[in-house]
Enzyme design. Structure first.
Site, PDB file in Angstrom:
ATOM      1  N   SER A 117      49.633  51.353  13.411  1.00  9.77           N
ATOM      2  CA  SER A 117      48.677  50.481  12.722  1.00  9.77           C
ATOM      3  C   SER A 117      47.874  49.569  13.635  1.00  9.77           C
ATOM      4  O   SER A 117      46.960  48.881  13.166  1.00  9.77           O
ATOM      5  CB  SER A 117      49.401  49.648  11.663  1.00  9.77           C
ATOM      6  OG  SER A 117      49.748  50.470  10.565  1.00  9.77           O
TER       7      SER A 117
ATOM      8  N   LYS B 173      44.323  50.124  13.277  1.00  7.19           N
ATOM      9  CA  LYS B 173      43.520  49.424  12.273  1.00  7.19           C
ATOM     10  C   LYS B 173      42.533  48.448  12.917  1.00  7.19           C
ATOM     11  O   LYS B 173      41.436  48.223  12.398  1.00  7.19           O
ATOM     12  CB  LYS B 173      44.421  48.688  11.291  1.00  7.19           C
ATOM     13  CG  LYS B 173      45.220  49.599  10.362  1.00  7.19           C
ATOM     14  CD  LYS B 173      46.175  48.795   9.494  1.00  7.19           C
ATOM     15  CE  LYS B 173      46.810  49.613   8.393  1.00  7.19           C
ATOM     16  NZ  LYS B 173      47.709  50.670   8.863  1.00  7.19           N
TER      17      LYS B 173
ATOM     18  N   TYR C 188      49.235  44.630   1.898  1.00  9.36           N
ATOM     19  CA  TYR C 188      49.029  45.446   3.094  1.00  9.36           C
ATOM     20  C   TYR C 188      49.028  46.919   2.715  1.00  9.36           C
ATOM     21  O   TYR C 188      49.939  47.398   2.039  1.00  9.36           O
ATOM     22  CB  TYR C 188      50.129  45.155   4.105  1.00  9.36           C
ATOM     23  CG  TYR C 188      49.938  45.796   5.445  1.00  9.36           C
ATOM     24  CD1 TYR C 188      48.937  45.358   6.314  1.00  9.36           C
ATOM     25  CD2 TYR C 188      50.760  46.841   5.868  1.00  9.36           C
ATOM     26  CE1 TYR C 188      48.768  45.938   7.561  1.00  9.36           C
ATOM     27  CE2 TYR C 188      50.604  47.419   7.110  1.00  9.36           C
ATOM     28  CZ  TYR C 188      49.601  46.966   7.957  1.00  9.36           C
ATOM     29  OH  TYR C 188      49.431  47.557   9.180  1.00  9.36           O
TER      30      TYR C 188
ATOM     31  N   GLU D 247      45.333  39.783  12.746  1.00  9.84           N
ATOM     32  CA  GLU D 247      45.863  38.647  11.994  1.00  9.84           C
ATOM     33  C   GLU D 247      45.880  37.443  12.933  1.00  9.84           C
ATOM     34  O   GLU D 247      46.261  37.566  14.095  1.00  9.84           O
ATOM     35  CB  GLU D 247      47.256  38.988  11.453  1.00  9.84           C
ATOM     36  CG  GLU D 247      47.188  40.055  10.366  1.00  9.84           C
ATOM     37  CD  GLU D 247      48.350  41.025  10.383  1.00  9.84           C
ATOM     38  OE1 GLU D 247      49.394  40.693  10.991  1.00  9.84           O
ATOM     39  OE2 GLU D 247      48.214  42.121   9.817  1.00  9.84           O
TER      40      GLU D 247
ATOM     41  N   LYS E 167      48.644  42.253  16.234  1.00 13.26           N
ATOM     42  CA  LYS E 167      48.774  43.382  15.317  1.00 13.26           C
ATOM     43  C   LYS E 167      49.941  44.247  15.772  1.00 13.26           C
ATOM     44  O   LYS E 167      50.068  44.557  16.960  1.00 13.26           O
ATOM     45  CB  LYS E 167      47.498  44.224  15.272  1.00 13.26           C
ATOM     46  CG  LYS E 167      47.542  45.314  14.205  1.00 13.26           C
ATOM     47  CD  LYS E 167      47.468  44.724  12.814  1.00 13.26           C
ATOM     48  CE  LYS E 167      47.746  45.745  11.724  1.00 13.26           C
ATOM     49  NZ  LYS E 167      49.205  46.015  11.574  1.00 13.26           N
ATOM     50  N   THR E 168      50.781  44.603  14.808  1.00 20.21           N
ATOM     51  CA  THR E 168      51.869  45.532  15.063  1.00 20.21           C
ATOM     52  C   THR E 168      51.457  46.937  14.627  1.00 20.21           C
ATOM     53  O   THR E 168      50.527  47.113  13.844  1.00 20.21           O
ATOM     54  CB  THR E 168      53.125  45.135  14.266  1.00 20.21           C
ATOM     55  OG1 THR E 168      52.827  45.171  12.868  1.00 20.21           O
ATOM     56  CG2 THR E 168      53.589  43.747  14.654  1.00 20.21           C
ATOM     57  N   GLY E 169      52.162  47.927  15.142  1.00 21.31           N
ATOM     58  CA  GLY E 169      51.894  49.306  14.740  1.00 21.31           C
ATOM     59  C   GLY E 169      53.120  50.175  14.924  1.00 21.31           C
ATOM     60  O   GLY E 169      53.836  50.047  15.929  1.00 21.31           O
ATOM     61  N   SER E 170      53.359  51.054  13.956  1.00 18.55           N
ATOM     62  CA  SER E 170      54.522  51.937  14.029  1.00 18.55           C
ATOM     63  C   SER E 170      54.195  53.298  13.434  1.00 18.55           C
ATOM     64  O   SER E 170      53.426  53.395  12.475  1.00 18.55           O
ATOM     65  CB  SER E 170      55.703  51.344  13.243  1.00 18.55           C
ATOM     66  OG  SER E 170      56.040  50.053  13.698  1.00 18.55           O
TER      67      SER E 170
END
Length: 399
Positions: free
Chosen positions: A93, A96, A179, A301, A344-347
Site C-alpha cells: 500500500s 497508494k 481505509y 498520512e 505510509k505502511t504497505g503489505s
C-alpha cells in the site's frame, strides 16, 4: 594548432585540484555521517529481522540531501541470493502514495478536478452513487464506506463495473474514513481515464521517469525477474503478490530501496521537478480530513512533528485500517503544523514496507522487507532511526 599557455594550464589544473579536493571533503563528510548512522541501523534492523524471522531487508536513509542504502539478508532463500541494490520488493500500500501522485498530477494538468463527481470520468457508473461521490473522497477513503477489499466475485472488468454500479454508501460521503483498496483503486483508475492512457503505462512511462525512478514497475519485465525478491508468508513459503481488481492502483508497485528513497526525497524537496509534478506533490502533502491526531492526505498520512511514538502507533493500528472513523473536513485543506511527519505502511502476503519523512528537517527513511511482519515493529524501528537522523542533521548544521 593552438596551444595552452602555462598560466592557463596552471589555472585549469588548480581548478581541477580544487574540485577534486571538494569531492574528497564531501566524501569524507559522507563517510563521517555514515559512520554515525550505520551502527544504529545495523543494530535496529538485525534485531528486527531476528525477532520477526525476516529473510531480507533493504533500508534507505536520507539526511540533509545525503542518501545511504543498507542491504541485509536474502532475497531468495532457496538460491541463497543476497539482497542487493537491484533487489525489487513489493511495497504493497505504499503504492497508494504513488497512485495519489499520479491523480494529483492529472489534477495539475487540468485533466480532472478533485471536486468532480467520479461518474464524470467513468460513464459506466453514471446514474449510481458515484454521481454524488467526488474524486477527492475516493482518494481519501471518505466515499461512504467502500470496504477494505473487493468481494471475491469481483474478478474482471464486467464484475468490477457491476459491483460499483450496485454499491451503496453506508455513510454520507465525506463524513467517515474507511481505509479501502477499492476506494484508492478507483481514484487511480479515474486519474488514468482522465489522462486517456492505461494506468500501468502512465506509471511506468510518465510518473516513474519524471520522479527519476529507474527500477520501479507495475509489471516486472522478464529481464528483471532475477532481481525480484521472493516474499515469505507465515508458513515460510515463497510467495509473490497475485493479481486482483485494481491491484496496480492499490498495491501493485515493485521497486528498490534506492527508488523508493528517491520518491521520498522528491517529497522532501520537489524543487527539481517539473511544475505540474511540484504542484502534484504539494496536493499529496495537504490534509483534507482529520481524525484524531492524523490528517488524511492523498496517499500519505500526516502528523505534527515531533510526534509521540504512541501517536504514530495508534494512527497506524489495525483499528485505523479495519474500522470506520468519523472525520472532520479541513476547510481550507491544510497541514497540521509547520513541521509535518508523513508516513505510509504497505503489505502484501510476503512483503512489508514503511516510508516516513519530515521535509522541514530533511530526514527520511524507507524499510523494505520480504516478510509481512507486524506494523508496530516497523514504526518503532523507523522512529528510532529518524530520531538519530534528526540529531545527526542538527549536528551537521551547527558544524
Amino acid at each position: 594548432m593552438s596551444t595552452i599557455s602555462s598560466r592557463t594550464y596552471a589555472v585549469c589544473a588548480g581548478a581541477c585540484f580544487s574540485l577534486f579536493g571538494t569531492f574528497l571533503a564531501c566524501r569524507a563528510e559522507a563517510d563521517v555521517v555514515e559512520g554515525r548512522i550505520r551502527p544504529l541501523v545495523d543494530r535496529t534492523v538485525k534485531a528486527l529481522m531476528t525477532a520477526n524471522d525476516v529473510a531480507g531487508m533493504a533500508v534507505g536513509i536520507s539526511v540533509d540531501g545525503r542518501r545511504f542504502i543498507f542491504n541485509y539478508g536474502l532475497a531468495d532463500k532457496e538460491k541463497a541470493t543476497p539482497v542487493t541494490a537491484d533487489t525489487l520488493f513489493e511495497i504493497g500500500s505504499v503504492s497508494k502514495a504513488l497512485t495519489a501522485t499520479l491523480g494529483a498530477y492529472a489534477e495539475a494538468k487540468g485533466a480532472l478536478a478533485f471536486s468532480d463527481a467520479a461518474s464524470e470520468h467513468w460513464q459506466e457508473v453514471a446514474g449510481s452513487a458515484f454521481d454524488h461521490i467526488t474524486v477527492l473522497e475516493l482518494g481519501t477513503y471518505t466515499a461512504g464506506g467502500l470496504p477494505l477489499q473487493f468481494p471475491d466475485e469481483v474478478i474482471n472488468n464486467s464484475t468490477l463495473t457491476r459491483y460499483f454500479r450496485g454499491w451503496r454508501p453506508g455513510y454520507e460521503p465525506g463524513t467517515y474514513r474507511v481505509y479501502s483498496n477499492p476506494s484508492i483503486g478507483l481514484f487511480g483508475f479515474l486519474a488514468a481515464a482522465s489522462l486517456r492512457k492505461p494506468f500501468p503505462e502512465l506509471m511506468e512511462g510518465t510518473l516513474f521517469p519524471a520522479l527519476g525512478l529507474t527500477n520501479s514497475y507495475i509489471r516486472v519485465p522478464e529481464a528483471e525477474m532475477g532481481d525480484y525478491a521472493f516474499g515469505y508468508n507465515k508458513a515460510n513459503n515463497p510467495v509473490r503478490v497475485s493479481s486482483g481488481a485494481l491491484d496496480a492502483q492499490a498495491y501493485g508497485v515493485k521497486t528498490t530501496a534506492a527508488d523508493l528513497l528517491r520518491f521520498v526525497e522528491a517529497n522532501i524537496d520537489p524543487s527539481g521537478l517539473e511544475p505540474s509534478l511540484q504542484k502534484a506533490i504539494g496536493a499529496t502533502q495537504t490534509g483534507y480530513y482529520r481524525t484524531g491526531d492524523m490528517f488524511q492526505s492523498l496517499g500519505w498520512e500526516l502528523y505534527a512533528w515531533p510526534a509521540a511514538l504512541d501517536t504514530l502507533l495508534a494512527g497506524n493500528s489495525s483499528d485505523m485500517a479495519m474500522k470506520p472513523h468519523a472525520v472532520a473536513p479541513l476547510v481550507p485543506p491544510q497541514k497540521p503544523a509547520q513541521d509535518v511527519f508523513f508516513n505510509k505502511t504497505g503489505s502484501t502476503g510476503g512483503f512489508g514496507t514503511y516510508a516516513a519523512f519530515v521535509p522541514t528537517r530533511r530526514i527520511g527513511v524507507v524499510l523494505l522487507a520480504n516478510r509481512n511482519y507486524p506494523i508496530p515493529e516497523r514504526i518503532k524501528a523507523a522512529y528510532s532511526i529518524l530520531g538519530m537522523l534528526e540529531a545527526v542533521s542538527q549536528d551537521e548544521r551547527h558544524r
